[in-house]
Design an enzyme around this catalytic site. Structure first.
Site, PDB file in Angstrom:
ATOM      1  N   LYS A   1      25.769 109.497  83.255  1.00  0.00           N
ATOM      2  CA  LYS A   1      24.728 108.806  82.490  1.00  0.00           C
ATOM      3  C   LYS A   1      24.136 109.699  81.403  1.00  0.00           C
ATOM      4  CE  LYS A   1      24.605 105.028  85.122  1.00  0.00           C
ATOM      5  NZ  LYS A   1      25.664 105.337  86.086  1.00  0.00           N
TER       6      LYS A   1
ATOM      7  N   LYS B   1      18.047 102.201  84.712  1.00  0.00           N
ATOM      8  CA  LYS B   1      19.099 102.546  85.671  1.00  0.00           C
ATOM      9  C   LYS B   1      18.888 103.947  86.221  1.00  0.00           C
ATOM     10  CE  LYS B   1      22.181 103.223  81.673  1.00  0.00           C
ATOM     11  NZ  LYS B   1      23.461 102.797  81.053  1.00  0.00           N
TER      12      LYS B   1
ATOM     13  N   ARG C   1      35.215  98.951  78.672  1.00  0.00           N
ATOM     14  CA  ARG C   1      35.658 100.212  79.266  1.00  0.00           C
ATOM     15  C   ARG C   1      36.899 100.678  78.503  1.00  0.00           C
ATOM     16  NH1 ARG C   1      35.553 102.814  84.128  1.00  0.00           N
ATOM     17  NH2 ARG C   1      33.307 102.728  83.732  1.00  0.00           N
TER      18      ARG C   1
ATOM     19  N   ARG D   1      34.627  93.789  80.075  1.00  0.00           N
ATOM     20  CA  ARG D   1      34.087  93.378  81.377  1.00  0.00           C
ATOM     21  C   ARG D   1      32.922  92.426  81.118  1.00  0.00           C
ATOM     22  NH1 ARG D   1      33.167  99.219  84.029  1.00  0.00           N
ATOM     23  NH2 ARG D   1      31.714  99.272  82.292  1.00  0.00           N
TER      24      ARG D   1
ATOM     25  N   ARG E   1      25.031  92.476  84.477  1.00  0.00           N
ATOM     26  CA  ARG E   1      25.946  93.609  84.605  1.00  0.00           C
ATOM     27  C   ARG E   1      27.389  93.145  84.510  1.00  0.00           C
ATOM     28  NH1 ARG E   1      23.937  95.367  90.397  1.00  0.00           N
ATOM     29  NH2 ARG E   1      24.270  93.108  90.587  1.00  0.00           N
TER      30      ARG E   1
ATOM     31  N   ASP F   1      32.057 103.706  78.277  1.00  0.00           N
ATOM     32  CA  ASP F   1      31.570 102.340  78.208  1.00  0.00           C
ATOM     33  C   ASP F   1      30.883 102.129  76.866  1.00  0.00           C
ATOM     34  OD1 ASP F   1      32.492 101.984  80.779  1.00  0.00           O
ATOM     35  OD2 ASP F   1      30.550 102.350  81.713  1.00  0.00           O
TER      36      ASP F   1
ATOM     37  N   GLU G   1      27.892 105.070  78.394  1.00  0.00           N
ATOM     38  CA  GLU G   1      28.195 106.002  79.475  1.00  0.00           C
ATOM     39  C   GLU G   1      29.528 106.693  79.223  1.00  0.00           C
ATOM     40  OE1 GLU G   1      27.970 104.429  83.419  1.00  0.00           O
ATOM     41  OE2 GLU G   1      26.024 103.474  83.092  1.00  0.00           O
TER      42      GLU G   1
ATOM     43  N   ASN H   1      32.250 108.198  81.765  1.00  0.00           N
ATOM     44  CA  ASN H   1      32.608 108.287  83.182  1.00  0.00           C
ATOM     45  C   ASN H   1      33.754 109.269  83.375  1.00  0.00           C
ATOM     46  OD1 ASN H   1      31.006 105.830  84.441  1.00  0.00           O
ATOM     47  ND2 ASN H   1      31.850 105.160  82.491  1.00  0.00           N
TER      48      ASN H   1
END
Length: 318
Positions: free
Chosen positions: A127, A163, A213, A227, A235, A275, A283, A285
């Protein structure tokens, strides 16, 4: 290509979803090429006095739910016995995981190639890492102080996304808007009454169309999946019901990837899932990014082949 010993530090192999799990897709590709595939869990690590070792299972894998692997052999082996080690433990990134990244670096012999680098994993909170690029992100605030967070929410008429810093899979992500009588209670819950910092991010209206993503291998974008959130959720994470849809990369998204590439490569973060929401990076990841299986299916590609290609290339230089 010489046959390699490829190790996968991961969650229990019994629990993987064979048509979704990105780690399993890489294991399948490695096995298809004739490499030795060894898997072990975080709790199987130990230090012997000279080199960290682990109880490792040599496995044969196949895409058959319920009978997707056979154990060919099981023994304790040092980290230096591996040519490549994939660090693919699912979040959360906790103290035990950080300890594991330190242990796997203790090799009396030649260390394996790491995907991803243990030091890079320790540094790149999924994050917070994106904060290195504030101009690519929605306006973001990290704080535990309720007054600071409340003021941030009030400045964004479209609302804000809140978050936890160490959250994953969409857990704990909530939408807040100024004037909502639940906001104070949400802040108390998310910050544990002001004891833990959280992330507040300006709401991006395009989120209703989904977030993207994007998978980067050695800094290069190789595919993406959109997504799309369900009607009753904000979400898009597939873990909470987001629907994967075919997509392509925009010029803006390629610009974001190009900006990230030098820092990712410098830190040894060779397999990354970023993301993007609208025109904004949200983000980065690095722990065990998912999406490979969905992109493969939607685009008719094999991203895991590129990952194993990279592993072979780096192992040849080892």
């Amino acid at each position: 290509m010489a046959k390699l010993n490829l190790g996968f530090l991961m969650d229990p192999l019994e629990q993987v979803r064979v048509d979704h799990d990105s780690t399993f897709a890489m294991m399948l590709e490695a096995h298809r090429r004739g490499h030795t595939v060894r898997y072990f869990e975080q709790g199987w690590l130990r230090f012997s006095g000279r080199c960290t070792e682990a109880r490792m299972r040599t496995v044969a894998v196949r895409r058959e739910p319920g009978r997707h692997f056979d154990i060919l052999e099981e023994s304790v082996r040092p980290m230096s016995s591996l040519d490549v080690l994939f660090l693919r433990k699912d979040p959360p990134v906790d103290v035990e995981f950080l300890h594991a990244t330190q242990l796997v670096e203790l090799c009396a012999g030649k260390p394996p190639v790491y995907i991803n680098s243990p030091a890079g994993l320790r540094e790149a909170n999924e994050k917070l890492f994106a904060l290195h690029f504030p101009d690519l992100m929605p306006e973001t605030c990290v704080a535990r102080d309720h007054a600071v967070l409340t003021e941030f929410i009030a400045r964004h008429p479209d609302g804000a996304i809140l978050k936890p810093i160490d959250g994953f899979g969409g857990k704990g992500i909530v939408f807040a808007r100024a004037g909502d009588r639940n906001t104070r209670s949400l802040l108390e819950l998310l910050t544990s009454h002001g004891r833990e910092a959280i992330i507040a991010q300006a709401y991006v209206p395009q989120s209703r169309q989904g977030d993207k993503r994007i998978i980067l291998v050695d800094g290069e974008p190789l595919g993406a999946v959109l997504r799309v959130p369900s009607e009753d959720d904000h979400r898009g994470n597939m873990a909470v019901g987001g629907i994967p849809k075919k997509t392509t990369l925009t010029d803006r998204e390629r610009e974001i990837c190009a900006r990230l590439k030098p820092m990712l490569r410098e830190r040894g973060l060779l397999l990354v899932g970023i993301d993007v929401l609208g025109d904004y990076l949200t983000e980065v990841n690095v722990t065990s990014p998912t999406g490979l299986a969905e992109i493969d299916t939607l685009d008719g590609v094999c991203i895991e082949a590129n990952v194993i290609d990279l592993a072979e290339k780096l192992a040849a230089k080892r």
